[in-house]
Scaffold this motif. Structure first.
Motif, PDB file in Angstrom:
ATOM      1  N   PHE A  48      35.065  47.030  36.587  1.00  0.00           N
ATOM      2  CA  PHE A  48      35.768  47.928  37.503  1.00  0.00           C
ATOM      3  C   PHE A  48      36.713  48.819  36.712  1.00  0.00           C
ATOM      4  O   PHE A  48      37.251  48.399  35.696  1.00  0.00           O
ATOM      5  N   LEU A  49      36.929  50.038  37.201  1.00  0.00           N
ATOM      6  CA  LEU A  49      38.026  50.853  36.718  1.00  0.00           C
ATOM      7  C   LEU A  49      39.169  50.614  37.693  1.00  0.00           C
ATOM      8  O   LEU A  49      39.011  50.828  38.899  1.00  0.00           O
ATOM      9  N   VAL A  50      40.288  50.135  37.170  1.00  0.00           N
ATOM     10  CA  VAL A  50      41.445  49.843  38.017  1.00  0.00           C
ATOM     11  C   VAL A  50      42.649  50.602  37.489  1.00  0.00           C
ATOM     12  O   VAL A  50      42.674  51.026  36.332  1.00  0.00           O
ATOM     13  N   ALA A  51      43.659  50.780  38.338  1.00  0.00           N
ATOM     14  CA  ALA A  51      44.837  51.546  37.946  1.00  0.00           C
ATOM     15  C   ALA A  51      46.072  51.018  38.654  1.00  0.00           C
ATOM     16  O   ALA A  51      45.979  50.317  39.669  1.00  0.00           O
ATOM     17  N   ASP A  52      47.226  51.387  38.115  1.00  0.00           N
ATOM     18  CA  ASP A  52      48.499  51.200  38.801  1.00  0.00           C
ATOM     19  C   ASP A  52      49.263  52.507  38.653  1.00  0.00           C
ATOM     20  O   ASP A  52      48.679  53.525  38.287  1.00  0.00           O
ATOM     21  N   LYS A  53      50.556  52.500  38.897  1.00  0.00           N
ATOM     22  CA  LYS A  53      51.295  53.768  38.856  1.00  0.00           C
ATOM     23  C   LYS A  53      51.548  54.269  37.443  1.00  0.00           C
ATOM     24  O   LYS A  53      52.078  55.358  37.267  1.00  0.00           O
ATOM     25  N   THR A  54      51.109  53.497  36.396  1.00  0.00           N
ATOM     26  CA  THR A  54      51.367  53.921  35.023  1.00  0.00           C
ATOM     27  C   THR A  54      50.124  54.353  34.255  1.00  0.00           C
ATOM     28  O   THR A  54      50.221  55.166  33.347  1.00  0.00           O
ATOM     29  N   ALA A  55      48.949  53.776  34.575  1.00  0.00           N
ATOM     30  CA  ALA A  55      47.742  54.055  33.786  1.00  0.00           C
ATOM     31  C   ALA A  55      46.543  53.382  34.445  1.00  0.00           C
ATOM     32  O   ALA A  55      46.677  52.767  35.501  1.00  0.00           O
ATOM     33  N   SER A  56      45.383  53.496  33.783  1.00  0.00           N
ATOM     34  CA  SER A  56      44.181  52.811  34.254  1.00  0.00           C
ATOM     35  C   SER A  56      43.569  52.017  33.108  1.00  0.00           C
ATOM     36  O   SER A  56      43.902  52.225  31.933  1.00  0.00           O
ATOM     37  N   ILE A  57      42.641  51.113  33.460  1.00  0.00           N
ATOM     38  CA  ILE A  57      41.997  50.254  32.464  1.00  0.00           C
ATOM     39  C   ILE A  57      40.701  49.715  33.065  1.00  0.00           C
ATOM     40  O   ILE A  57      40.563  49.647  34.287  1.00  0.00           O
ATOM     41  N   ILE A  58      39.764  49.337  32.201  1.00  0.00           N
ATOM     42  CA  ILE A  58      38.550  48.664  32.640  1.00  0.00           C
ATOM     43  C   ILE A  58      38.884  47.186  32.832  1.00  0.00           C
ATOM     44  O   ILE A  58      39.501  46.559  31.972  1.00  0.00           O
ATOM     45  N   MET A  59      38.464  46.641  33.968  1.00  0.00           N
ATOM     46  CA  MET A  59      38.674  45.222  34.251  1.00  0.00           C
ATOM     47  C   MET A  59      37.313  44.545  34.362  1.00  0.00           C
ATOM     48  O   MET A  59      36.422  45.054  35.052  1.00  0.00           O
ATOM     49  N   ASN A  60      37.147  43.429  33.676  1.00  0.00           N
ATOM     50  CA  ASN A  60      35.918  42.652  33.748  1.00  0.00           C
ATOM     51  C   ASN A  60      36.204  41.311  34.396  1.00  0.00           C
ATOM     52  O   ASN A  60      37.145  40.619  34.017  1.00  0.00           O
ATOM     53  N   ILE A  61      35.380  40.959  35.363  1.00  0.00           N
ATOM     54  CA  ILE A  61      35.488  39.673  36.040  1.00  0.00           C
ATOM     55  C   ILE A  61      34.187  38.916  35.804  1.00  0.00           C
ATOM     56  O   ILE A  61      33.105  39.412  36.129  1.00  0.00           O
ATOM     57  N   TRP A  62      34.291  37.736  35.244  1.00  0.00           N
ATOM     58  CA  TRP A  62      33.133  36.901  34.966  1.00  0.00           C
ATOM     59  C   TRP A  62      32.851  36.013  36.168  1.00  0.00           C
ATOM     60  O   TRP A  62      33.764  35.477  36.780  1.00  0.00           O
ATOM     61  N   GLY A  63      31.594  35.858  36.498  1.00  0.00           N
ATOM     62  CA  GLY A  63      31.194  34.954  37.576  1.00  0.00           C
ATOM     63  C   GLY A  63      31.165  35.643  38.922  1.00  0.00           C
ATOM     64  O   GLY A  63      31.252  36.864  39.034  1.00  0.00           O
ATOM     65  N   ASN A  64      31.060  34.838  39.965  1.00  0.00           N
ATOM     66  CA  ASN A  64      30.850  35.356  41.311  1.00  0.00           C
ATOM     67  C   ASN A  64      32.067  35.998  41.958  1.00  0.00           C
ATOM     68  O   ASN A  64      31.927  36.702  42.952  1.00  0.00           O
ATOM     69  N   ASP A  65      33.282  35.757  41.448  1.00  0.00           N
ATOM     70  CA  ASP A  65      34.475  36.349  42.063  1.00  0.00           C
ATOM     71  C   ASP A  65      34.381  37.874  42.146  1.00  0.00           C
ATOM     72  O   ASP A  65      34.883  38.486  43.084  1.00  0.00           O
TER      73      ASP A  65
END
Length: 137
Positions: A48-65
């Motif tokens: 996923f590409l995720v962000a907050d009020k300061t920047a963004s980052i790629i987030m990886n989630i392993w498994g079914n979650d």
């Protein structure tokens, strides 16, 4: 639908993430989802590409979650990790980390800078570069 922080809980903004940080908490909004990938040993990784009020980052989630996370979801991660993959930083959960959906569509965010697009070097690589630069002078 806002979930209050636990007493003493601090959220770390993306712009303050550093490679090899572990066990911190953060809250992000999901901007984009990518098709899940499967590793050679059959594990599924959701990106996923995720962000907050300061920047963004790629987030990886392993498994079914990862299959329960959608664009616009605001999620809180407890026990997050910032890791380098091929020199680029990514956000993931620690083995015992928790992901909780705490809202939807109503979070201030910045897409730039994307800290996953920044090339990071380890301390050893940095020292090696400094040594080679000194030898060139």
């Amino acid at each position: 639908m806002s979930v209050p922080l636990k007493p003493g809980q601090q959220l770390v903004p993306i712009i303050k993430f550093r490679p090899s940080m572990r066990g911190f908490d953060c809250e992000v909004i999901v901007l984009e989802t990518a098709m899940p990938t499967t590793t050679r040993d059959g594990q599924t990784i959701y990106s996923f590409l995720v962000a907050d009020k300061t920047a963004s980052i790629i987030m990886n989630i392993w498994g079914n979650d990862g299959r329960y996370i959608h664009n616009g979801d605001i999620i809180r991660i407890e026990g997050a990790e910032a890791k380098l993959f091929k020199g680029f930083m990514q956000l993931t959960t620690a083995r015992y980390g928790k992901i909780k959906r705490v809202g939807e569509d109503t979070m201030e965010f910045k897409e730039q800078p994307n800290v996953s697009e920044m090339q990071w070097v380890t301390e050893e690589e940095s020292k090696a570069m400094e040594a080679s630069e000194e030898g060139q002078c």
